[in-house]
Motif scaffolding. Structure first.
Motif, PDB file in Angstrom:
ATOM      1  N   GLY A  77     -49.536  49.212  -4.050  1.00 12.91           N
ATOM      2  CA  GLY A  77     -48.877  48.110  -4.726  1.00 12.91           C
ATOM      3  C   GLY A  77     -47.900  47.454  -3.759  1.00 12.91           C
ATOM      4  O   GLY A  77     -47.896  47.746  -2.562  1.00 12.91           O
ATOM      5  N   ASP A  78     -47.061  46.561  -4.268  1.00 15.49           N
ATOM      6  CA  ASP A  78     -46.174  45.800  -3.390  1.00 15.49           C
ATOM      7  C   ASP A  78     -45.067  46.646  -2.763  1.00 15.49           C
ATOM      8  O   ASP A  78     -44.560  46.317  -1.693  1.00 15.49           O
ATOM      9  N   ASN A  79     -44.670  47.740  -3.405  1.00 16.42           N
ATOM     10  CA  ASN A  79     -43.552  48.538  -2.892  1.00 16.42           C
ATOM     11  C   ASN A  79     -44.031  49.570  -1.865  1.00 16.42           C
ATOM     12  O   ASN A  79     -43.860  50.778  -2.050  1.00 16.42           O
ATOM     13  N   VAL A  80     -44.611  49.080  -0.790  1.00 15.85           N
ATOM     14  CA  VAL A  80     -45.238  49.977   0.183  1.00 15.85           C
ATOM     15  C   VAL A  80     -44.235  50.936   0.809  1.00 15.85           C
ATOM     16  O   VAL A  80     -44.528  52.126   0.987  1.00 15.85           O
ATOM     17  N   SER A  81     -43.032  50.467   1.124  1.00 15.59           N
ATOM     18  CA  SER A  81     -42.063  51.336   1.788  1.00 15.59           C
ATOM     19  C   SER A  81     -41.608  52.463   0.864  1.00 15.59           C
ATOM     20  O   SER A  81     -41.472  53.621   1.286  1.00 15.59           O
ATOM     21  N   THR A  82     -41.394  52.137  -0.406  1.00 16.62           N
ATOM     22  CA  THR A  82     -40.961  53.157  -1.369  1.00 16.62           C
ATOM     23  C   THR A  82     -42.048  54.202  -1.595  1.00 16.62           C
ATOM     24  O   THR A  82     -41.785  55.412  -1.600  1.00 16.62           O
ATOM     25  N   VAL A  83     -43.282  53.733  -1.776  1.00 14.67           N
ATOM     26  CA  VAL A  83     -44.401  54.653  -2.046  1.00 14.67           C
ATOM     27  C   VAL A  83     -44.661  55.558  -0.850  1.00 14.67           C
ATOM     28  O   VAL A  83     -44.821  56.773  -0.996  1.00 14.67           O
ATOM     29  N   GLY A  90     -42.810  64.152  -0.099  1.00 21.41           N
ATOM     30  CA  GLY A  90     -43.566  65.118  -0.877  1.00 21.41           C
ATOM     31  C   GLY A  90     -44.598  65.891  -0.080  1.00 21.41           C
ATOM     32  O   GLY A  90     -45.366  66.675  -0.650  1.00 21.41           O
ATOM     33  N   GLY A  91     -44.645  65.660   1.247  1.00 20.44           N
ATOM     34  CA  GLY A  91     -45.589  66.374   2.084  1.00 20.44           C
ATOM     35  C   GLY A  91     -47.023  65.900   1.931  1.00 20.44           C
ATOM     36  O   GLY A  91     -47.972  66.632   2.251  1.00 20.44           O
ATOM     37  N   ASN A  92     -47.182  64.664   1.450  1.00 23.59           N
ATOM     38  CA  ASN A  92     -48.526  64.129   1.217  1.00 23.59           C
ATOM     39  C   ASN A  92     -48.682  62.770   1.896  1.00 23.59           C
ATOM     40  O   ASN A  92     -49.195  61.820   1.309  1.00 23.59           O
ATOM     41  N   ALA A  93     -48.231  62.690   3.141  1.00 19.75           N
ATOM     42  CA  ALA A  93     -48.239  61.420   3.869  1.00 19.75           C
ATOM     43  C   ALA A  93     -49.660  60.973   4.189  1.00 19.75           C
ATOM     44  O   ALA A  93     -50.504  61.787   4.566  1.00 19.75           O
ATOM     45  N   PRO A  94     -49.950  59.685   4.045  1.00 19.96           N
ATOM     46  CA  PRO A  94     -51.239  59.174   4.525  1.00 19.96           C
ATOM     47  C   PRO A  94     -51.275  59.228   6.044  1.00 19.96           C
ATOM     48  O   PRO A  94     -50.245  59.409   6.704  1.00 19.96           O
ATOM     49  N   ASP A  95     -52.463  59.072   6.618  1.00 17.14           N
ATOM     50  CA  ASP A  95     -52.597  59.095   8.074  1.00 17.14           C
ATOM     51  C   ASP A  95     -52.273  57.738   8.690  1.00 17.14           C
ATOM     52  O   ASP A  95     -51.638  57.650   9.740  1.00 17.14           O
ATOM     53  N   ALA A 323     -50.422  45.167   9.541  1.00 14.64           N
ATOM     54  CA  ALA A 323     -50.512  45.955  10.761  1.00 14.64           C
ATOM     55  C   ALA A 323     -50.817  47.409  10.444  1.00 14.64           C
ATOM     56  O   ALA A 323     -50.219  48.002   9.540  1.00 14.64           O
ATOM     57  N   ALA A 324     -51.744  47.991  11.187  1.00 12.89           N
ATOM     58  CA  ALA A 324     -52.052  49.412  11.052  1.00 12.89           C
ATOM     59  C   ALA A 324     -51.060  50.220  11.867  1.00 12.89           C
ATOM     60  O   ALA A 324     -50.864  49.970  13.059  1.00 12.89           O
ATOM     61  N   VAL A 325     -50.408  51.195  11.217  1.00 13.78           N
ATOM     62  CA  VAL A 325     -49.492  52.108  11.899  1.00 13.78           C
ATOM     63  C   VAL A 325     -49.925  53.537  11.611  1.00 13.78           C
ATOM     64  O   VAL A 325     -50.538  53.825  10.573  1.00 13.78           O
ATOM     65  N   VAL A 326     -49.609  54.445  12.537  1.00 12.14           N
ATOM     66  CA  VAL A 326     -49.993  55.853  12.411  1.00 12.14           C
ATOM     67  C   VAL A 326     -48.749  56.674  12.077  1.00 12.14           C
ATOM     68  O   VAL A 326     -47.751  56.627  12.814  1.00 12.14           O
ATOM     69  N   LEU A 327     -48.792  57.419  10.983  1.00 12.14           N
ATOM     70  CA  LEU A 327     -47.653  58.232  10.571  1.00 12.14           C
ATOM     71  C   LEU A 327     -47.646  59.581  11.286  1.00 12.14           C
ATOM     72  O   LEU A 327     -48.692  60.228  11.423  1.00 12.14           O
ATOM     73  N   LYS A 328     -46.467  59.999  11.719  1.00  6.43           N
ATOM     74  CA  LYS A 328     -46.326  61.299  12.370  1.00  6.43           C
ATOM     75  C   LYS A 328     -46.710  62.439  11.440  1.00  6.43           C
ATOM     76  O   LYS A 328     -47.248  63.464  11.874  1.00  6.43           O
ATOM     77  N   ASP A 329     -46.422  62.288  10.160  1.00  9.43           N
ATOM     78  CA  ASP A 329     -46.640  63.366   9.207  1.00  9.43           C
ATOM     79  C   ASP A 329     -48.055  63.399   8.637  1.00  9.43           C
ATOM     80  O   ASP A 329     -48.354  64.224   7.773  1.00  9.43           O
TER      81      ASP A 329
END
Length: 440
Positions: A77-83, A90-95, A323-329
């Protein structure tokens, strides 16, 4: 497609990451038929829903076919930073996250959430994109974001039949646009469908008016908050925008109707089975909804004219992008980086370009890949603009001001749409919210 010699610039590392996928776009696999990412599941988060999500899934499917990876898309949804923040906690980070705002990308990087992109990805970006796109993906000298999808946000879409029945043509100035709208309204159909339920659309309205009326230097200064939102130029732009917002005849459903209309709904009101308006302002991605949801032939049943010049200024050209970014977690770092490397190629862009509702800033993408003349021309103008592209102002701001549903600029401009009678008060509210967000 890219010439073979150019392709080889970044191909070696990409082949290693993708399991001997040919950079030319084939599905050649390594010996024994095993693909490098078999057994891995790549999770990608982004704001897209509806036809945009469906078309991005085709890109994910193409990557999966080439690499053997499984893919999963999560709509934020629009609140990408919050989600995304809550998923990390919560230990469930997307890649991978497809970030829709420069300000959010910067926030993610400064929070330590991101991995810099690989040397292979950076080489491909250098070869395939104008420097401005790399700049927007860079924080403190490190490249974190790959701009895969761009938007041309200075387009007003319309029903040719509706304008023809009202006897009006394409306007070249803002004043002419409102006059044409009044003529359309007099003929019995509302002039504009405005997606006021989605605050981001209102920031786009403001930015086009402001860029044309105040000029690029003030636009850049306001975007960086080096100019206060209480400046006379902001009040003037709000006053100009208020001329449209205050006229209930021009808006489908009036202010109340606009505030209850989301972006897909705004397109439906012009191109759906029961039209309520003749025109809808938004980016080139209107075409994807009009085509996919309502079967409109782009360039025939659905056309656009450039957002017109305001008060003798230059017609604005505002862009945006994801933009595609890669999460450390994230749990699959190798699959994540390989996916971003893939997105930097013209082959990846071609998948969505063929589906429609998409523009790529990748200058190596063959324009003939786009399915219609209108989109092709829009894409060419975006690429040709090079470093002169002015990025969406709200997307450059901290998310608390420019990218959060129900807060900051989105909420304040929704309130202004509801009651546009006091532009100075609105400007003061915008400045107060901006000052707080930029300090934070």
């Amino acid at each position: 497609m890219m010439r073979r010699r150019t392709t080889l610039i970044g191909c070696t590392a990409l082949v290693l990451a993708l399991g001997a996928t040919a950079c030319g776009g084939g599905d050649v696999t390594a010996g024994g038929g095993d693909k490098a990412l078999s057994g891995k599941t790549l999770t990608v988060a982004g704001v897209w829903t509806g036809s945009e999500q469906k078309n991005f899934q085709k890109v994910l499917d193409a990557f999966a076919e080439q690499t053997g990876a499984k893919t999963q898309f999560v709509s934020t949804g629009d609140n990408v930073s919050t989600v995304v923040g809550s998923k990390i906690e919560g230990g469930n980070a997307p890649d991978v996250v497809m970030v829709p705002q420069v300000g959010v990308l910067k926030q993610f990087a400064e929070s330590g959430w991101l991995k810099p992109l690989s040397p292979a990805a950076e080489k491909t970006v250098d070869a395939n994109f104008a420097p401005v796109w790399k700049d927007y993906g860079t924080v403190d000298g490190k490249l974190y974001g790959l701009y895969f999808k761009a938007a041309h946000k200075s387009t007003v879409w319309y029903s040719p039949d509706a304008l023809a029945q009202a006897g009006v043509g394409q306007p070249s100035t803002y004043e002419e646009m409102l006059q044409a709208g009044q003529t359309v309204a007099d003929s019995g159909l509302a002039a504009f469908s405005v997606a006021g339920q989605d605050g981001w659309t209102l920031t786009d309205w403001f930015e086009n008016v402001y860029l044309s009326q105040a000029g690029p230097d003030k636009y850049d200064a306001l975007a960086a908050h080096k100019l206060k939102w209480t400046d006379a130029s902001v009040v003037k732009a709000l006053t100009t925008l208020g001329e449209l917002f205050k006229d209930k005849q021009l808006l489908a459903g009036g202010q109340k109707g606009a505030l209850n209309t989301d972006f897909p709904g705004s397109v439906e009101k012009v191109f759906g089975p029961e039209p309520e308006a003749a025109m809808v302002y938004e980016g080139d991605f209107v075409a994807g909804v009009a085509k996919d949801q309502y079967g409109k032939a782009i360039g025939e049943d659905a056309k656009f004219y450039p957002f017109p010049a305001v008060d003798g200024g230059t017609p604005p050209v505002v862009s945006g992008g994801d933009a595609a970014v890669v999460l450390k977690d994230g749990k699959n770092a190798d699959a994540a980086m390989a996916f971003v490397e893939y997105l930097a190629t013209p082959e990846a862009a071609a998948v969505w370009a063929e589906a429609g509702g998409f523009l790529s800033p990748n200058k190596k993408l063959d324009p003939n890949t786009y399915g219609d003349v209108t989109t092709r021309a829009t894409a060419k103008s975006l690429v040709a603009a090079g470093d002169s592209v002015r990025f969406d102002m709200s997307d450059q701001a901290p998310a608390a001001f420019g990218g959060t549903k129900g807060a900051g600029e989105w909420k304040i401009l929704q309130d202004f749409l509801r009651d546009p009678s006091d532009p100075q008060r609105t400007a003061a509210q915008l400045e107060a919210a901006a000052a707080k967000a930029y300090k934070g």
